[in-house]
Design an enzyme around this catalytic site. Structure first.
Site: not given
Length: 303
Positions: A140-142, A239
């Site tokens: 997952l992204d930050y 996104r």
């Protein structure tokens, strides 16, 4: 249709395959996407037996025979443990699925090497005497919160990688987006690297195919809570697709703008569904969104 029945001895960590129809031992390895290099190591390390006799190469398996595969005697690499508390959403002898908090890296980026989710998993493995490499099936992204899937048995890493590639691991996300979405969206625009910003992706005709299903759940003023089903797994896919559809995720630092409702990208990995290779049934795991997502649990109860 499989030509074997599988079982697992937790104490000895041995996989047992009861053979139903004639096949080769390599067929078992290939079914679970074990690489040729790893297969060779299993044979060379004398980890494979048929009816309790060691085999060191591909061997014919007659019906009613029993193939057993022991784990490789590897030196398990270790990273610095981080003792931040993590929430375990699902665990068995094969899988560990945890809830990643927002604003945490899944793995080191070369700068942050001691406070990633992997470091937290190392501390968890150490505390529970789990001797296995730390291998996540996805990341997952930050700023994204939610479910991250770890494989605790290296033999099955290739199987889960292939399941993900073949879109057989279902991943559902929740997001707050700008604007009102009143009907489901199917977004199939290809995604590629942004030539002007190395940190960003963009919709591009020459990019990789990408497919996202978006379903509105709740409208509130000029924002919408949506459920996003990933059909592919491109970098920043949800996104980018939502931003391109003129509904950027709230407070997305790359593709949106700050919003007073939430101080980080309003994206949460809510649900995973996958076929368990040992139990041979579908497993569904959910993760309650953190408080900063402002989602009433009753909204999710009917999903």
């Amino acid at each position: 249709m499989k030509d074997f029945k599988i079982s697992y001895q937790e104490r000895s960590h041995i996989l047992t395959f009861d053979i139903l129809h004639e096949q080769n031992s390599d067929d078992i390895f290939q079914y679970f996407q074990v690489s040729r290099k790893s297969r060779y190591r299993y044979y060379c390390q004398k980890c494979v037996t048929v009816n309790h006799q060691i085999i060191t190469q591909n061997t014919l398996l007659p019906p009613h025979s029993r193939l057993q595969i022991a784990p490789l005697p590897d030196d398990i690499p270790s990273i610095t443990p981080c003792f931040k508390e993590i929430t375990v959403c699902y665990e068995d002898e094969l899988c560990l699925i945890v809830s990643k908090p927002p604003k945490m890296l899944v793995h080191s980026d070369g700068v942050h090497c001691a406070d990633t989710l992997h470091n937290c998993i190392q501390a968890y493995y150490d505390a529970h005497q789990i001797r296995t490499p730390i291998r996540s099936i996805h990341r997952l992204d930050y700023e994204t919160s939610g479910l991250v899937f770890y494989c605790k048995m290296p033999f099955f890493q290739g199987y889960f990688d292939e399941q993900l590639k073949q879109k057989k691991i279902e991943r559902i996300y929740l997001a707050w987006v700008l604007g009102q979405i009143t009907a489901p969206l199917t977004i199939t625009k290809a995604i590629g690297r942004d030539r002007h910003d190395a940190k960003k992706m963009r919709v591009s005709k020459t990019g990789m195919s990408a497919h996202t299903e978006v379903i509105p759940l709740l409208l509130r003023d000029n924002i919408t809570l949506v459920k996003c089903l990933l059909k592919t797994g491109r970098t920043h896919q949800i996104r980018v697709h939502l931003a391109d559809a003129h509904h950027p995720i709230l407070s997305d630092p790359l593709y949106g703008s700050p919003n007073t409702q939430i101080k980080r990208c309003a994206l949460h990995a809510w649900q995973l569904r996958f076929m368990h290779p040992l139990y041979e049934k579908m497993i569904t795991v959910c993760d309650i969104p953190p408080e900063d997502m402002h989602i009433n649990p009753t909204v999710l109860s009917d999903l």
